[in-house]
Write a protein that holds these residues in place. Sequence first.
Motif, PDB file in Angstrom:
ATOM      1  N   LEU A   1      47.909 107.729  13.888  1.00 18.72           N
ATOM      2  CA  LEU A   1      47.547 108.517  12.701  1.00 18.72           C
ATOM      3  C   LEU A   1      48.522 109.660  12.464  1.00 18.72           C
ATOM      4  O   LEU A   1      48.778 110.035  11.323  1.00 18.72           O
ATOM      5  N   ASP A   2      49.064 110.244  13.542  1.00 18.16           N
ATOM      6  CA  ASP A   2      50.020 111.333  13.349  1.00 18.16           C
ATOM      7  C   ASP A   2      51.459 110.859  13.501  1.00 18.16           C
ATOM      8  O   ASP A   2      52.374 111.656  13.593  1.00 18.16           O
ATOM      9  N   GLY A   3      51.659 109.546  13.513  1.00 19.34           N
ATOM     10  CA  GLY A   3      53.001 108.989  13.640  1.00 19.34           C
ATOM     11  C   GLY A   3      53.632 108.773  12.280  1.00 19.34           C
ATOM     12  O   GLY A   3      53.026 109.070  11.248  1.00 19.34           O
ATOM     13  N   PRO A   4      54.853 108.252  12.263  1.00 16.17           N
ATOM     14  CA  PRO A   4      55.549 108.032  10.988  1.00 16.17           C
ATOM     15  C   PRO A   4      54.882 106.981  10.095  1.00 16.17           C
ATOM     16  O   PRO A   4      55.015 107.048   8.878  1.00 16.17           O
ATOM     17  N   LEU A   5      54.169 106.019  10.670  1.00 11.67           N
ATOM     18  CA  LEU A   5      53.555 104.976   9.853  1.00 11.67           C
ATOM     19  C   LEU A   5      52.215 104.538  10.446  1.00 11.67           C
ATOM     20  O   LEU A   5      52.143 103.529  11.164  1.00 11.67           O
TER      21      LEU A   5
ATOM     22  N   MET B   1      51.060 104.733   5.006  1.00 13.59           N
ATOM     23  CA  MET B   1      50.220 103.865   5.824  1.00 13.59           C
ATOM     24  C   MET B   1      50.656 102.425   5.557  1.00 13.59           C
ATOM     25  O   MET B   1      51.221 102.138   4.492  1.00 13.59           O
ATOM     26  N   ALA B   2      50.429 101.547   6.528  1.00 11.27           N
ATOM     27  CA  ALA B   2      50.718 100.125   6.313  1.00 11.27           C
ATOM     28  C   ALA B   2      49.601  99.264   6.889  1.00 11.27           C
ATOM     29  O   ALA B   2      48.999  99.601   7.914  1.00 11.27           O
ATOM     30  N   ALA B   3      49.310  98.182   6.185  1.00  6.98           N
ATOM     31  CA  ALA B   3      48.407  97.151   6.678  1.00  6.98           C
ATOM     32  C   ALA B   3      49.268  95.907   6.871  1.00  6.98           C
ATOM     33  O   ALA B   3      49.734  95.310   5.905  1.00  6.98           O
TER      34      ALA B   3
ATOM     35  N   GLN C   1      40.959 108.141   8.621  1.00  3.49           N
ATOM     36  CA  GLN C   1      41.718 108.596   7.463  1.00  3.49           C
ATOM     37  C   GLN C   1      42.981 109.353   7.892  1.00  3.49           C
ATOM     38  O   GLN C   1      42.934 110.193   8.783  1.00  3.49           O
ATOM     39  N   VAL C   2      44.079 108.980   7.237  1.00  3.80           N
ATOM     40  CA  VAL C   2      45.318 109.737   7.415  1.00  3.80           C
ATOM     41  C   VAL C   2      45.125 111.083   6.718  1.00  3.80           C
ATOM     42  O   VAL C   2      44.832 111.122   5.521  1.00  3.80           O
ATOM     43  N   THR C   3      45.232 112.164   7.470  1.00  2.73           N
ATOM     44  CA  THR C   3      44.976 113.485   6.879  1.00  2.73           C
ATOM     45  C   THR C   3      46.196 114.403   6.955  1.00  2.73           C
ATOM     46  O   THR C   3      46.239 115.426   6.289  1.00  2.73           O
ATOM     47  N   LYS C   4      47.157 114.020   7.772  1.00  2.00           N
ATOM     48  CA  LYS C   4      48.329 114.890   7.926  1.00  2.00           C
ATOM     49  C   LYS C   4      49.130 114.988   6.635  1.00  2.00           C
ATOM     50  O   LYS C   4      49.826 115.941   6.381  1.00  2.00           O
ATOM     51  N   LYS C   5      49.049 113.927   5.846  1.00  2.00           N
ATOM     52  CA  LYS C   5      49.722 113.917   4.557  1.00  2.00           C
ATOM     53  C   LYS C   5      48.846 113.174   3.562  1.00  2.00           C
ATOM     54  O   LYS C   5      47.976 112.391   3.964  1.00  2.00           O
TER      55      LYS C   5
ATOM     56  N   TYR D   1      51.197  98.151  23.523  1.00  2.00           N
ATOM     57  CA  TYR D   1      51.021  99.407  22.780  1.00  2.00           C
ATOM     58  C   TYR D   1      50.407  99.152  21.400  1.00  2.00           C
ATOM     59  O   TYR D   1      49.685  99.986  20.875  1.00  2.00           O
ATOM     60  N   ILE D   2      50.730  98.008  20.814  1.00  2.00           N
ATOM     61  CA  ILE D   2      50.142  97.651  19.506  1.00  2.00           C
ATOM     62  C   ILE D   2      48.645  97.410  19.676  1.00  2.00           C
ATOM     63  O   ILE D   2      47.823  97.948  18.936  1.00  2.00           O
ATOM     64  N   SER D   3      48.293  96.614  20.684  1.00  2.00           N
ATOM     65  CA  SER D   3      46.877  96.297  20.925  1.00  2.00           C
ATOM     66  C   SER D   3      46.075  97.559  21.214  1.00  2.00           C
ATOM     67  O   SER D   3      44.975  97.730  20.692  1.00  2.00           O
ATOM     68  N   VAL D   4      46.627  98.411  22.048  1.00  2.00           N
ATOM     69  CA  VAL D   4      45.903  99.624  22.440  1.00  2.00           C
ATOM     70  C   VAL D   4      45.674 100.516  21.219  1.00  2.00           C
ATOM     71  O   VAL D   4      44.564 101.024  21.006  1.00  2.00           O
ATOM     72  N   GLN D   5      46.692 100.671  20.382  1.00  4.46           N
ATOM     73  CA  GLN D   5      46.550 101.500  19.191  1.00  4.46           C
ATOM     74  C   GLN D   5      45.510 100.914  18.229  1.00  4.46           C
ATOM     75  O   GLN D   5      44.653 101.627  17.710  1.00  4.46           O
ATOM     76  N   GLN D   6      45.587  99.620  18.017  1.00  2.23           N
ATOM     77  CA  GLN D   6      44.647  99.002  17.068  1.00  2.23           C
ATOM     78  C   GLN D   6      43.217  99.062  17.592  1.00  2.23           C
ATOM     79  O   GLN D   6      42.282  99.275  16.827  1.00  2.23           O
TER      80      GLN D   6
END
Lengths: 148, 391
Positions: free
Chosen positions: B330-334, B293-295, B368-372, B174-179
């Motif tokens: 992008l629409d998740g908690p982090l 956001m986190a890197a 870009q994170v736009t929800k917040k 799930y990490i790979s797919v999201q990235q």
Amino acid sequence: MSTPTDSAPAAPAAPKPTRIPPIVTLDAKFFWDAADQEQFVGQKCGDCGLFTFPPRPMCPQCFSLNRQIVPLSGRGTVHGWTIPRHPAPFGFKEAPIVAVIQLEEGIRFVSNVVDCAHDEIRPDMPVVVTFEATMNNHKVPVFKPAGK
Amino acid sequence: MARKFTEAAIAGIGQTEFSKASGRSELQLAAECALAACRDAGVNPHDIDGMITFTIDNSDEINLARCLGVKDLAYTTRIPGGGAAAAATIYQAMAAVNAGLCNNVLIWRAMNERSQYRFGQNPQGQQMQYQSGNGTGSLLWCVPYGAMTPASWGALQAARYMQKYGVTNRDLGYISVQQRAYAANNPAAWFYGKPITLEDHQSSKWIQEPWLRLLDCCQESDGGVAILVTSLDRARDLQQKPVHILGATQSIPYNVEVISNYYHDDLTVMPEAQGVAKRLWAMTGLAPSDMQMAAIYDAFTPHVLLQLEAFGFCKPGEGKDFVKSGGMALDGPLPTNTNGGLSGEAYIHGMNSMIEGVRQIRGTSHNQVTKKTVEHVLVSSGMAGAVLARA
């Protein structure tokens, strides 16, 4: 001196070890020297008795420079393992099991689990030390399932 | 001259293209990304007076300063620990600016890590990586046993954690797919336009069985990334919206080391990231829920989970559920590694993900994170971290 024509047929030479030899540093020389003699030893503080690994010149508990080299039981458990598939590790005909061994003395040691099928390895499996040859006539401690 | 405490900020970011064969020297990559960061900020490279990189960067400070025409270098340092150094470069730049030691600190990391040498292959007789200063002093205890690559060391580090919590390789997918979904939308990413499915992940070859498949591993890349750090006051007068370095720190707990990290008490946690988190939250007065956001350094996927847990974004062992439920989206908690991370965008030793954090605060990311509103970004490279903030 015998010649090839009059000597008895020689037994086929044992295959030369292909495992790469240990990289020896001054503070760990005692360990690899002992391994060459098929002895599994560790470092214990000569003053407070703390076992340390990796070896180091000073005891982190009492700062003593008095290092004792002591035989280790050679018994431990498989704390974690991996089977390196790609790239194939240099010097191994088949993929080895690389494992972090939790030793009875409370220290950990990276090694191989040998004489163990890939699907037989289990977490916390008891193992005992044995030795395997490397290139350049050295030996390294490896582990096999206890009771094998 | 009296010194006084000064707030530090990121005024400029720069990068080369990310490739598999740059066709030019590492020094040239360093010079190009450094110039890009200076131009982004609107700072004349002649006025750089501090330089920071990784101990294992092959370019020399003086040679790079000669390219950039640096007039008078007041401060140089290098950070040990390979990729764990990434966020510590920001930490040290902040400290140097805070202390008034210099005004324009250039951070760079540039390498031909695909075309010139490959971290992912067996060592070719080069002893470099076993030497002091790389924070990986125990690698030599691994090599005779066939653990010769970062993936093998990383897998061995992750194994106990994955066993304890029943984290499967599919969970890591799930990490790979999201990235890769992020990378697919990022023109700078090597995997631009190339998303993957969970099935692609599951059919990629084993690198370290039964823990890591090919798509759990970062890339090998050529390229360079640079960051220009100055005071917040100066940054306000420069070209870009400043990104405040609200806090930054490093933590190397007893018996912890980079990657061949098997000797501390509990191998199911990442004590260095826990140490960074503790100091960073105390320093900034912020909490995980304050991050938009986190890197997060993602050499290998399990280490994303370990860092998410160490920073308190989820409880121990719950990282897999966090990512499975879209926690990094992008629409998740982090939203995490929105550049595609080191697996999707490129492996410039963590630096490229950190400047994605800067873009998120500026509002210029391709994802870009736009929800917040992005007020705060966490950057973590395991042994070091920083909170970046809107100024």
